[in-house]
Design a protein around this motif. Structure first.
Motif, PDB file in Angstrom:
ATOM      1  N   VAL A  66      17.454   1.511  -4.003  1.00  0.00           N
ATOM      2  CA  VAL A  66      18.116   2.653  -3.380  1.00  0.00           C
ATOM      3  C   VAL A  66      18.484   2.301  -1.955  1.00  0.00           C
ATOM      4  O   VAL A  66      17.959   1.355  -1.364  1.00  0.00           O
ATOM      5  CB  VAL A  66      17.204   3.906  -3.385  1.00  0.00           C
ATOM      6  N   VAL A  67      19.426   3.072  -1.414  1.00  0.00           N
ATOM      7  CA  VAL A  67      19.856   2.830  -0.039  1.00  0.00           C
ATOM      8  C   VAL A  67      18.846   3.434   0.920  1.00  0.00           C
ATOM      9  O   VAL A  67      18.467   4.588   0.792  1.00  0.00           O
ATOM     10  CB  VAL A  67      21.253   3.467   0.183  1.00  0.00           C
ATOM     11  N   ILE A 168      26.606  -3.975 -13.158  1.00  0.00           N
ATOM     12  CA  ILE A 168      25.212  -3.523 -13.235  1.00  0.00           C
ATOM     13  C   ILE A 168      24.530  -3.665 -11.879  1.00  0.00           C
ATOM     14  O   ILE A 168      23.841  -2.756 -11.411  1.00  0.00           O
ATOM     15  CB  ILE A 168      24.449  -4.310 -14.313  1.00  0.00           C
ATOM     16  N   HIS A 169      24.743  -4.810 -11.230  1.00  0.00           N
ATOM     17  CA  HIS A 169      24.102  -5.048  -9.934  1.00  0.00           C
ATOM     18  C   HIS A 169      24.661  -4.122  -8.851  1.00  0.00           C
ATOM     19  O   HIS A 169      23.926  -3.655  -7.976  1.00  0.00           O
ATOM     20  CB  HIS A 169      24.275  -6.511  -9.537  1.00  0.00           C
ATOM     21  N   GLY A 175      21.485   2.802  -6.520  1.00  0.00           N
ATOM     22  CA  GLY A 175      20.435   3.616  -7.126  1.00  0.00           C
ATOM     23  C   GLY A 175      20.661   4.032  -8.560  1.00  0.00           C
ATOM     24  O   GLY A 175      19.962   4.915  -9.061  1.00  0.00           O
ATOM     25  N   VAL A 176      21.609   3.422  -9.258  1.00  0.00           N
ATOM     26  CA  VAL A 176      21.924   3.825 -10.633  1.00  0.00           C
ATOM     27  C   VAL A 176      21.623   2.673 -11.593  1.00  0.00           C
ATOM     28  O   VAL A 176      22.172   1.571 -11.451  1.00  0.00           O
ATOM     29  CB  VAL A 176      23.410   4.254 -10.763  1.00  0.00           C
ATOM     30  N   PHE A 581      16.278   9.463  -7.323  1.00  0.00           N
ATOM     31  CA  PHE A 581      16.000   9.874  -8.693  1.00  0.00           C
ATOM     32  C   PHE A 581      16.290   8.719  -9.652  1.00  0.00           C
ATOM     33  O   PHE A 581      17.249   7.969  -9.446  1.00  0.00           O
ATOM     34  CB  PHE A 581      16.870  11.068  -9.089  1.00  0.00           C
ATOM     35  N   PRO A 582      15.503   8.580 -10.718  1.00  0.00           N
ATOM     36  CA  PRO A 582      15.848   7.595 -11.746  1.00  0.00           C
ATOM     37  C   PRO A 582      17.054   8.097 -12.544  1.00  0.00           C
ATOM     38  O   PRO A 582      16.948   9.067 -13.297  1.00  0.00           O
ATOM     39  CB  PRO A 582      14.596   7.530 -12.631  1.00  0.00           C
ATOM     40  N   VAL A 583      18.198   7.499 -12.336  1.00  0.00           N
ATOM     41  CA  VAL A 583      19.416   7.923 -13.019  1.00  0.00           C
ATOM     42  C   VAL A 583      20.065   6.697 -13.651  1.00  0.00           C
ATOM     43  O   VAL A 583      20.031   5.598 -13.088  1.00  0.00           O
ATOM     44  CB  VAL A 583      20.384   8.651 -12.056  1.00  0.00           C
ATOM     45  N   TYR A 584      20.628   6.883 -14.833  1.00  0.00           N
ATOM     46  CA  TYR A 584      21.152   5.759 -15.610  1.00  0.00           C
ATOM     47  C   TYR A 584      22.542   6.076 -16.133  1.00  0.00           C
ATOM     48  O   TYR A 584      22.844   7.216 -16.496  1.00  0.00           O
ATOM     49  CB  TYR A 584      20.234   5.457 -16.799  1.00  0.00           C
ATOM     50  N   LYS A 585      23.361   5.061 -16.172  1.00  0.00           N
ATOM     51  CA  LYS A 585      24.652   5.131 -16.843  1.00  0.00           C
ATOM     52  C   LYS A 585      24.532   4.414 -18.193  1.00  0.00           C
ATOM     53  O   LYS A 585      23.968   3.318 -18.277  1.00  0.00           O
ATOM     54  CB  LYS A 585      25.738   4.429 -16.016  1.00  0.00           C
TER      55      LYS A 585
END
Length: 639
Positions: A66-67, A168-169, A175-176, A581-585
Motif C-alpha cells: 500500500v502507499v 499485477i505488480h 494496494g490491489v 483494505f484487502p481488495v482484489y481484481k
C-alpha cells in the motif's frame, strides 16, 4: 500425475458436537457480544483527503503493498479491543485523484471509449459477429492490435503468465491484489453445446430405461436448456467432452495456482467444478442432498416446526423415531441405529447438520446416491445401476479437486470455488464444504461462493457457518448476487418447478446484506470466518464499511475482502486498496482469439451497468478535466 482421493472415511461424514454444547457456546457468545458492545465507543470523524504518492514510497501491511501516505490519511483508528475510542473508516469514492492515480490519460480515454461503446445496443447485441467481421477485414495482426487498444486492453491483462506480470505488480503497488483467471473458452455452436450436455448428464441406466428411476425434472438434463451459456453474461461455462479434457482443465487451474503464488502474497485462484468431471454426478448428488433436506423439513412439520430458520428446527429424537417408523422408512432397529453412537451425540434433539451426516461414507461413492422412498419405506438408490466407468468418473472428479486444493496449500494460494446453476450447486457446495473441513484447519484456504439472488441463500450461509463453529475450522465465503438469473427463471417456468430466485432486485439486495451481516457478526465473534464482498455495487461496499465501523473490524486484520472485475469500478477498488483494505481484481488472461467469448460477455454486462448509471463515465471525465486543468497532460503513475 498421481492422484490422492479424499479420505473416503471422512468425505461424507460430519463430526458431531452435542446440541447442548452448542447452546452453552451460543449463550457464551451472547454474553461476549453484550460485553463487547458495552465497551465500544466510536468517533464520527471522517478521514481527510488522501495525498498523491511521493517518490513511489510504499509499505506492506499484512502482505499487501500500500502507499505509505495514503494509509495514514484514509484510515485513522485505534487497535480493536482497546478501551479507547475507535474512529470510523471513511472512504471517499468521489475522489477521482485517488481512484485513477494508477492510470495514465490514455488508459482513462480507453475506458471512456469502451464504456460508451457498451451503451449502443446494436454494437453489444452483434459484438461477436462484428469481431469476426473485423478479423476478416483487417487481418489477424491488425485485429489483435485494435482489440488490445480497446476491449481486450480494458478487460484482459495479457496473453500468458509473463505478459500479465507488469499489470499485477502495478496494481499491487496501489494496494490491489489479483485473482488470476485463465479465460480461454471453447467456441461451440448451440447445437454442439446441447449435444455435449445431453451426453454428459444422462446416465447409462437412464438411456436404457428412461423414466423408471426416482428422478426429479429439475435434476435431469433437458435439451432445450442444454446450452448452459444461454442468458448468462458474467460466468464462464464448461462442457464435458471426456476425462482427458478434464485433466487438461485441471492442469490449467494448476498453472493459475502456481502463477498466483509467484505473483503475489496470499493470492487467490478460481476454479469451477463442472470443468473437473462429468456433470452427471453433480446432478445426481444434488438431487440426493435436496431430497434429504426436504425430508427433514417434512419431519419438522410433523413436530410443528415448519417455517423456521434452518438451524432453529431441532427435532425431538423420540418423536422423530416415531415419525420414521410410521412412515415405514426402515424397521425399528435400523432407525435406532441411525441415531446412536458417535455420529449424533446424545443431546436428545436432531438438527439439520445432524441429519445431513446420515449421508455418510460408504465403500462405493455411488452408494451415496440413496433417497428415502415413502411408498416402500426403504432407502433406495437414485438410479437402478451405475456402470464401473461412471463410478470411476465420480472418483476422478474428487481426485482432481483434491489435487487442486493440495497445490493451493503448497503455493500459499487461496482457492475460490465458483457457484453454478442450482441443479448443480448443492453438490458443488457439499464438495467444497468437505474441502474446507480438510484444508481450512489452520487458515482459510478454500472459499465457497454463495449466490444471494437465491431464496435459500441465508439458510445455506448460516448452516455452513454453524458447521465451521462446531468443528473448529475457518469459514471462507465469497458473496455474489448471481450470474444465472434469467436462465434459472426460464428453466423453472418451462420445466415446471418453483422459481429459486428472489422476486426482485431489492429482495436480492436485502438477502445479500443479510448474509453479509451474518458473516461479519461471525467474524466479530470468533475471528475464524472470512468473507469476500464480490460486488460492483457501491451501496453494498458502503454498507460493508458501515458494519465494519459498528463492529470495530479493522481492515488490516484481513478478514473482509473486496473483489471486482479488471477494467470495471476502479473508483471502488483503488480507494479501498490504498486505504489498506484487502481488495482484489479478477484478472483474466489468454490469447486474443481465445478470450473473445469472455470479451463478448463483458460487453453485455457493461451495457446494463452503463445504461443504469453514468457514474463511472462521469468520474473518468472529471479526472481527465482535473489533469488537463492542472497541466498533467502527460501524467504517468508513480510506483
Amino acid at each position: 500425475m498421481k492422484y490422492t482421493l479424499f479420505n473416503t472415511s471422512k468425505l461424507m461424514s460430519y463430526t458431531k458436537v452435542s446440541t447442548l454444547s452448542a447452546i452453552v457456546r451460543a449463550r457464551s457468545d451472547n454474553i461476549r457480544r453484550i460485553c463487547l458492545s458495552q465497551g465500544r465507543f466510536r468517533s464520527s470523524v471522517a478521514s481527510t483527503q488522501p495525498k498523491e504518492v511521493e517518490g513511489g514510497k510504499e509499505q506492506h501491511v499484512d502482505g499487501c503493498k500500500v502507499v505509505k501516505a495514503v494509509q495514514a490519511d484514509l484510515i485513522s483508528q485505534t487497535e480493536k479491543g482497546t478501551d479507547g475510542p475507535t474512529q470510523k473508516i471513511a472512504i471517499d469514492f468521489d475522489n477521482t485523484r485517488e481512484a485513477y492515480k494508477s492510470k495514465d490519460n490514455i488508459e482513462l480515454l480507453r475506458s471512456l471509449l469502451v464504456f460508451k461503446l457498451c451503451t449502443f445496443d446494436f454494437l453489444v447485441d452483434k459484438n461477436k459477429e462484428l469481431m469476426d467481421l473485423s478479423k476478416k477485414v483487417f487481418g489477424q495482426q491488425l485485429f489483435e492490435s485494435l482489440m488490445k487498444m480497446t476491449f481486450y486492453g480494458q478487460f484482459v491483462a495479457g496473453e500468458d503468465h509473463n505478459s500479465i506480470k507488469p499489470l499485477i505488480h502495478k496494481n499491487q503497488a496501489f494496494g490491489v491484489g489479483s485473482v488470476l483467471d485463465y479465460s480461454v473458452e471453447e467456441d461451440l455452436t448451440q447445437e454442439e453445446a446441447e449435444k455435449k450436455e445431453m451426453d454428459a448428464c444422462v446416465s447409462e441406466a437412464e438411456k436404457e430405461s428412461p423414466g423408471i428411476d426416482h428422478r426429479e425434472k429439475k435434476y435431469k438434463a433437458h435439451r432445450q436448456f442444454g446450452d448452459r451459456r444461454g442468458g448468462v453474461i458474467s460466468a464462464r461455462t464448461y462442457f464435458y467432452a471426456d476425462e482427458a479434457k478434464c485433466d487438461n482443465q485441471m492442469e490449467t487451474f494448476l498453472n493459475c495456482i502456481k502463477a498466483s503464488g509467484g505473483a503475489s502474497v496470499d493470492g487467490f485462484s478460481a476454479i469451477k467444478m463442472t470443468a473437473l468431471g462429468r456433470p452427471q454426478f453433480l446432478l445426481q448428488f444434488s438431487e440426493v442432498l435436496v431430497k434429504w433436506r426436504r425430508f427433514f423439513n417434512l419431519l419438522a412439520a410433523h413436530q410443528g416446526k415448519s417455517g423456521m430458520d434452518a438451524l432453529e428446527q431441532k427435532l425431538e429424537l423420540g418423536q422423530l423415531k416415531e415419525s420414521l417408523t410410521k412412515l415405514g422408512v426402515g424397521n425399528k432397529d435400523d432407525i435406532e441405529n441411525w441415531f446412536t453412537g458417535e455420529k449424533l451425540g446424545s443431546s436428545g434433539t436432531i438438527d439439520l447438520l445432524d441429519w445431513n451426516s446420515l449421508i455418510n461414507d460408504r465403500t462405493s461413492i455411488s452408494n451415496l446416491l440413496v433417497i428415502p422412498n415413502y411408498e416402500t419405506g426403504q432407502l433406495e438408490p437414485l438410479l437402478s445401476k451405475f456402470t464401473v466407468e461412471e463410478e470411476k468418473q465420480m472418483k476422478r472428479m474428487l481426485q482432481r479437486v483434491d489435487v487442486l486444493a493440495k497445490h493451493a496449500v503448497g503455493n500459499g494460494v487461496r482457492l475460490m470455488v465458483d457457484a453454478e446453476q442450482t441443479y448443480f450447486q448443492p453438490a458443488i457446495s457439499r464438495l467444497t464444504l468437505e474441502m474446507q473441513r480438510i484444508f481450512n484447519r489452520e487458515k482459510p484456504i478454500i472459499f465457497n461462493t454463495y449466490q444471494c439472488y437465491l431464496k435459500e441463500a441465508y439458510d445455506n450461509v448460516s448452516v455452513d457457518v454453524e458447521l465451521s463453529r462446531r468443528e473448529g475450522w475457518y469459514f471462507g465465503a465469497k458473496l455474489v448476487r448471481g450470474a444465472y438469473m434469467y436462465q434459472e427463471r426460464s428453466r423453472a417456468k418451462e420445466i415446471g418447478y418453483e422459481d429459486p430466485i428472489n422476486p426482485d432486485y431489492e429482495a436480492t439486495n436485502r438477502m445479500y446484506h443479510k448474509c453479509l451481516e451474518f458473516v461479519l457478526e461471525e467474524i466479530n465473534q470468533n475471528r475464524k470466518a472470512n468473507v469476500m464482498v464480490a460486488s460492483h455495487n457501491e451501496d453494498t461496499v458502503k454498507f460493508t464499511l458501515e458494519k465494519m465501523n459498528e463492529m470495530g473490524l479493522c481492515p488490516t486484520e484481513n478478514k473482509v475482502y473486496f473483489g471486482q472485475l479488471l477494467g470495471m469500478c476502479d473508483q471502488i477498488s483503488f480507494p479501498l486498496g490504498q486505504a489498506g483494505f484487502p481488495v482484489y481484481k479478477y484478472v483474466p488472461y489468454g490469447p486474443v482469439n481465445e478470450v473473445i467469448p469472455y470479451l463478448s460477455r463483458r460487453a453485455l454486462e457493461n451495457r446494463g451497468i452503463m445504461k443504469g448509471s453514468q457514474r463511472e463515465r462521469s468520474l473518468l471525465w472529471k479526472e481527465l478535466k482535473r489533469r488537463f486543468l492542472n497541466g498533467q497532460i502527460l501524467y504517468k503513475p508513480v510506483y
